[in-house]
Every structure is written in C-alpha cells, then in structure tokens.
Design a protein around this motif. Structure first.
Motif, PDB file in Angstrom:
ATOM      1  N   GLN A 227       0.833  -1.212   0.000  1.00  0.00           N
ATOM      2  CA  GLN A 227       0.000   0.000   0.000  1.00  0.00           C
ATOM      3  C   GLN A 227       0.866   1.259   0.000  1.00  0.00           C
ATOM      4  OE1 GLN A 227      -2.231  -0.946   3.590  1.00  0.00           O
ATOM      5  NE2 GLN A 227      -4.099  -1.287   2.404  1.00  0.00           N
ATOM      6  N   PHE A 228       1.996   1.199   0.705  1.00  0.00           N
ATOM      7  CA  PHE A 228       2.863   2.380   0.729  1.00  0.00           C
ATOM      8  C   PHE A 228       3.488   2.621  -0.642  1.00  0.00           C
ATOM      9  CE2 PHE A 228       6.951   4.570   1.556  1.00  0.00           C
ATOM     10  CZ  PHE A 228       6.422   5.748   2.062  1.00  0.00           C
ATOM     11  N   VAL A 229       3.936   1.542  -1.276  1.00  0.00           N
ATOM     12  CA  VAL A 229       4.544   1.665  -2.611  1.00  0.00           C
ATOM     13  C   VAL A 229       3.512   2.220  -3.595  1.00  0.00           C
ATOM     14  CG1 VAL A 229       5.554   0.362  -4.532  1.00  0.00           C
ATOM     15  CG2 VAL A 229       6.227  -0.160  -2.166  1.00  0.00           C
ATOM     16  N   THR A 230       2.298   1.698  -3.543  1.00  0.00           N
ATOM     17  CA  THR A 230       1.234   2.166  -4.443  1.00  0.00           C
ATOM     18  C   THR A 230       0.965   3.656  -4.250  1.00  0.00           C
ATOM     19  OG1 THR A 230       0.249  -0.026  -4.388  1.00  0.00           O
ATOM     20  CG2 THR A 230      -1.178   1.754  -5.125  1.00  0.00           C
ATOM     21  N   LEU A 231       0.900   4.091  -2.985  1.00  0.00           N
ATOM     22  CA  LEU A 231       0.626   5.511  -2.715  1.00  0.00           C
ATOM     23  C   LEU A 231       1.788   6.385  -3.186  1.00  0.00           C
ATOM     24  CD1 LEU A 231      -1.284   7.625  -1.475  1.00  0.00           C
ATOM     25  CD2 LEU A 231      -0.058   7.303   0.701  1.00  0.00           C
ATOM     26  N   ALA A 232       3.017   5.933  -2.959  1.00  0.00           N
ATOM     27  CA  ALA A 232       4.192   6.706  -3.391  1.00  0.00           C
ATOM     28  C   ALA A 232       4.174   6.867  -4.916  1.00  0.00           C
ATOM     29  CB  ALA A 232       5.478   6.021  -2.939  1.00  0.00           C
ATOM     30  N   GLU A 233       3.798   5.814  -5.616  1.00  0.00           N
ATOM     31  CA  GLU A 233       3.734   5.888  -7.091  1.00  0.00           C
ATOM     32  C   GLU A 233       2.601   6.801  -7.532  1.00  0.00           C
ATOM     33  OE1 GLU A 233       3.699   1.776  -8.467  1.00  0.00           O
ATOM     34  OE2 GLU A 233       5.909   1.839  -8.609  1.00  0.00           O
ATOM     35  N   ARG A 234       1.475   6.709  -6.840  1.00  0.00           N
ATOM     36  CA  ARG A 234       0.315   7.542  -7.201  1.00  0.00           C
ATOM     37  C   ARG A 234       0.650   9.022  -7.029  1.00  0.00           C
ATOM     38  NH1 ARG A 234      -4.311   9.285  -4.223  1.00  0.00           N
ATOM     39  NH2 ARG A 234      -4.296   7.708  -2.573  1.00  0.00           N
ATOM     40  N   LEU A 235       1.250   9.390  -5.891  1.00  0.00           N
ATOM     41  CA  LEU A 235       1.505  10.805  -5.624  1.00  0.00           C
ATOM     42  C   LEU A 235       2.641  11.368  -6.464  1.00  0.00           C
ATOM     43  CD1 LEU A 235       1.020  11.333  -1.789  1.00  0.00           C
ATOM     44  CD2 LEU A 235      -0.623  11.565  -3.649  1.00  0.00           C
ATOM     45  N   SER A 236       3.613  10.523  -6.769  1.00  0.00           N
ATOM     46  CA  SER A 236       4.776  11.039  -7.505  1.00  0.00           C
ATOM     47  C   SER A 236       4.586  10.907  -9.009  1.00  0.00           C
ATOM     48  CB  SER A 236       6.038  10.273  -7.097  1.00  0.00           C
ATOM     49  OG  SER A 236       5.934   8.924  -7.520  1.00  0.00           O
ATOM     50  N   GLY A 237       3.684  10.023  -9.419  1.00  0.00           N
ATOM     51  CA  GLY A 237       3.529   9.740 -10.854  1.00  0.00           C
ATOM     52  C   GLY A 237       4.741   9.010 -11.403  1.00  0.00           C
ATOM     53  N   LYS A 238       5.555   8.447 -10.510  1.00  0.00           N
ATOM     54  CA  LYS A 238       6.764   7.742 -10.959  1.00  0.00           C
ATOM     55  C   LYS A 238       6.628   6.248 -10.737  1.00  0.00           C
ATOM     56  CE  LYS A 238      10.557  10.967 -10.786  1.00  0.00           C
ATOM     57  NZ  LYS A 238      10.354  12.293 -10.174  1.00  0.00           N
ATOM     58  N   GLN A 239       7.369   5.498 -11.511  1.00  0.00           N
ATOM     59  CA  GLN A 239       7.444   4.051 -11.337  1.00  0.00           C
ATOM     60  C   GLN A 239       8.549   3.791 -10.314  1.00  0.00           C
ATOM     61  OE1 GLN A 239       7.686   0.855 -11.312  1.00  0.00           O
ATOM     62  NE2 GLN A 239       7.869   0.071 -13.415  1.00  0.00           N
TER      63      GLN A 239
END
Ligand code: TRP
Ligand code: ZN
Length: 469
Positions: free
Chosen positions: A440-452
């Motif tokens: 869930q943390f990885v998913t949120l970090a990707e969502r907010l940053s728009g980065k892979q």
C-alpha cells in the motif's frame, strides 16, 4: 477493530451468500449457522502462526487488574467485546501462564481448555456470523514475561521491586491479559488497576477520574479511546513523580519518572511536548488524545512506543530516542502493520524521524545520516539483511531500522521534498487508526509522484547488497 473496508467486505459476503442461495438451500441454513466452526488458533501471520486468533474481531477490552508487587501476584478480569466473523463453535484467546477461573460468553458459563498460550473457549451455544458477543475471563497468578534469546531479552509484564515494567512488542500482551494478541486486530481499552497505596499505575490514554484510595489500595482508571494494537498496551506500576499539562500546541501531556530519574522529569516533559507538536506539523495532526513518556528504573536499556506513553527502560532518553518513540505514535500506533514482516513501516519511519529531528534542530542533516550508514562495509547487516521482509527469528535487526530509514531517504531523493512530505501526511491520514502493508505504501508513493518506483523499493527493501546511488 478492523478497517471499514473489512467491515464492508464482511457485509458484502453475507449479502452475496444470501443472494446466492436458492429457496431449497435456505431451509438448511439456520442449522448450519447454529453449528459454526472452530476459529483458527492464529490470525494468519505465517511468520507467527499462533499469534492472534481467527474467527472474530475484538472491538474493546475492559481490563480490571489488581497487582501486588511484593508477591508479584496479578488478579485479572478481562471483558472483551468482539464480533464473530464466521459461525463460531469455539474460539481462542492468547494467554500465557496464570490460572484461569471462570470464563463466560454473553453472561453464560463457557467451557475452556488450554494448550501452550492458546486458551480455547467453547460457548454454551455457537455464535452466529456477524454477531457481537462479549467474553469474560477471570485469571490470576504470577506473570511470566517472554524470554527471547535473540535480540529482545525479556518483554511483557516484567515485575520490578516497586511494581512492573510493561513493554510487550511483539507478542507479550498475553503475559498479562487474554486477547487477540496481534497488531492486525486493534481495539479500544479501559483499564482499572488497583495497586498498593503509594504506587502509581500508568496505562494508555487518559485517567477517567481521580485515583481512588480505600484502605491501603489505590485504583487508577485509564481509557484509550482510539484503536490500539495489543503490544502497545501498558500497565506500568511503580513509584513515580509526575508532571502534567498541555503541550504548547494544546495536546494533553504527562511525564512520569521513577525517583531515580527525578532530574530528568522536566526535560522529558518539555521535549516530549515539543517533539509531539513538531511531528504534528510534519506527519499530520497528532492521532491520540494525550502524549508523554515514562522513565522506569528497570534497566531494560530499550524503549517502547506504548500508545500515548512511550516507556524508557532505565535510562534518561536523548532527543533522538524521544523523537523516535513519538514518531511511532503515527507510524506503528495510528497506522499499524497487518503482518510483522512489514516492520520497517514502523522502525524505518521512526528511525528516519530521528534524522529529521536532527535536521530540524540543525545538529545534522539527513543526508549526512544516510551517508554514514552507506559507507558501512559489505559484511554489515544493513547489506546482508534486506529490511523489507523482517525475519521472525531476527525481527528487530538493525537493518529494519537503519536501512529502512535509508530507503525513505532514497525515496525522498527520487521524488523530491515536496512530494515526499506530502506522501508522509497522505499516508498517515488515509490509514489513520488502520492497518497497512508495504504494498500500500509503494502504491501511494507511485500515485503521488507519478513515478514508477518498483525498482527503487525492490533494491532497497528486498535485495541483499548495497544499492547504487
Ligand atoms: N519498538 C522498540 C523501538 O522502536 C523496540 C522493541 C521491540 C522493544 N520489542 C520491544 C522495546 C519490547 C521494549 C520491549 O525502540
Ligand atoms: Zn522503534
């Protein structure tokens, strides 16, 4: 208490099974519901297969305890409110040691048996799926702390000459009350603790009234009104000097020290207040109703982030440790891990908070902290132990702390300060009082940053060796 998502999922499951069954099957259903099945002896954490239990969810513990330091005897009555997640013919609670007296379910006598730390309760009649029920367990005896040969030493309810030092991570709550002893099942708590006059009992949350003395006994009533993992519960008893008030930001605060640490009382109080307020600006609003800290004379040499009242074992804590334990109030306590393997979500974040505190105070930069660890030799645990999967045999390896913190620093470098600090606040607000996973943390970090960010997280959390920077 579980996340709302889960409650919705349970409701949906009930609805769907109702819709799915035709009229002929409907006839057999009441019988099926009344029989029920035994709840699993573990909550489903494969690294700790017997920790917690299946088949129900606790919403509240009411613990009525009497403790006599001279004899080390604890007398307890635990009343547990729970909801059946399946038809239940029997279910387990975790309790280590003690003689169990009466057990009742919804006021009716229940039978019970014990194997190791599993207390199996068989109610007079099976419990229907979805029903709320309460279990009352009376127990007494001398608490037996858990002895851990790897890195923790003793934990749980530890008798001291003037009382008890109570620090239970990861699974020591069972050394003083019966329950669903795993962070995946959080609940609110009421404590009513009776101790000899002159001693103070310090539990989580706030006092619900003035302590009452009658004869040579004093009773303290505490309430933690926010969901709490069992390992964060405490009933630390001893002679304590107290300082109470509010932080400059308006949060109720309480510091307590054993008389051996009189000189640390004001410092502990002021620093805990200042740091709580500061974390409120960095991590989002403080999630609980009070803050503080307790220094006991038991020389554990460690601290634990007990909810609202971090406990320091026999030492005067420095700013870094206070910053660490108070950061846990967000990371670990408000947001709790669903599985112990994700422990870096607690310890990596709390360690990174130490670096942020030094940065805030101008005593060091997080970049310098990162670099100091990055230079460690290849044989160092931070390079041989990937922190994203804490091992049950070595849960609190320093890699989970230090390389966990390095992971956050690497992430910050990749997504920039603005997104990184927004991520921390979004993480704590989206999952406040809930349970979380690394995914869930990885998913949120990707969502907010728009980065892979798969590669970054994979190399920092899951692969051995020193990642390239
Ligand atoms: N979580 C504690 C910390 O961050 C360390 C710890 C693990 C601990 N298990 C414990 C402390 C048991 C006291 C008792 O520092
Ligand atoms: Zn910690």
């Amino acid at each position: 208490m579980r996340s709302t998502n889960r409650q919705v999922a349970v409701l949906l499951a009930i609805l769907m099974s109702t819709l799915a069954c035709g009229p002929s099957e409907g006839v057999a259903r009441p019988v099926e519901r009344l029989s029920g099945q035994a709840g699993a002896p573990g909550i489903g954490d494969s690294d700790f297969p017997l920790d917690g239990n299946g088949g129900y969810d606790v919403s509240h513990y009411a613990l009525k305890l009497g403790y006599t330091p001279s004899s080390r005897r604890l007398d307890g009555v635990a009343t547990i409110q729970a909801t059946a997640k399946q038809g239940l013919s029997q279910f387990n609670l975790d309790l280590k040691g003690f003689k169990v007296g009466e057990v009742s379910v919804d006021g009716a006598a229940a039978t019970f048996s014990r194997t190791g730390h599993e207390l199996t309760v068989t109610p007079a009649a099976p419990l229907r799926q979805g029903s709320a029920f309460n279990v009352k367990v009376a127990y007494a005896g001398v608490p037996q702390p858990v002895v851990d040969s790897s890195n923790l030493g003793r934990y749980g309810f530890i008798p001291t000459p003037d009382g008890a030092f109570v620090a239970c991570e990861p699974n020591g709550a069972r050394t003083w009350f019966p329950g669903n002893d795993h962070p995946a099942d959080k609940a609110t708590f009421d404590f009513e603790i009776t101790v000899p006059k002159g001693a103070t009992a310090l539990a989580n949350g706030e006092l619900t009234g003035k302590p009452q003395t009658s004869g040579d006994l004093t009773t303290f009533k505490w309430r933690e009104a926010h969901p709490m993992a069992t390992y964060l519960a405490t009933a630390t008893v001893g002679r304590f000097q107290l300082r109470e008030g509010k932080t400059p930001g308006g949060i109720r605060a309480l510091a307590a020290v054993d008389p051996k640490f009189t000189r640390s009382l004001d410092k502990l109080y002021k620093l805990s207040a200042e740091i709580t307020d500061y974390w409120g600006t960095v991590f989002g609003r403080y999630p609980f109703s009070s803050t503080g800290g307790v220094i006991d004379d038991f020389t554990a040499g460690y601290a634990l982030e007990n909810q609202t009242k971090p406990l320091y074992g026999g030492f005067d804590p420095g700013e870094d440790i206070i910053a660490h334990e108070l950061a846990h109030q967000w990371f670990g306590n408000s947001l709790s891990i669903e599985r112990w393997r994700d422990l870096w979500l607690n310890e990596g974040f709390a360690t990174y908070a130490e670096w942020l505190w030094a940065e805030h105070k101008g005593t060091g930069t997080s970049d310098a902290s990162f670099r100091a660890f990055y230079e460690r030799p290849a044989k160092d645990p931070i390079w041989t132990y990937p922190p994203g999967r804490a091992k049950p045999s070595d849960l609190f390896n320093e890699s989970v702390y230090n390389r966990g913190a390095m992971t956050l620093h690497a992430l910050r470098g990749a997504i920039g300060d603005e997104t990184f600090f927004k991520l921390l606040k979004t993480w704590t607000s989206e999952h406040q009082y809930g349970n979380v996973t690394t995914e869930q943390f990885v998913t949120l970090a990707e969502r907010l940053s728009g980065k892979q960010l798969d590669t970054l997280f994979d190399t920092w959390l899951f692969q051995p060796g020193r990642p390239a920077i």
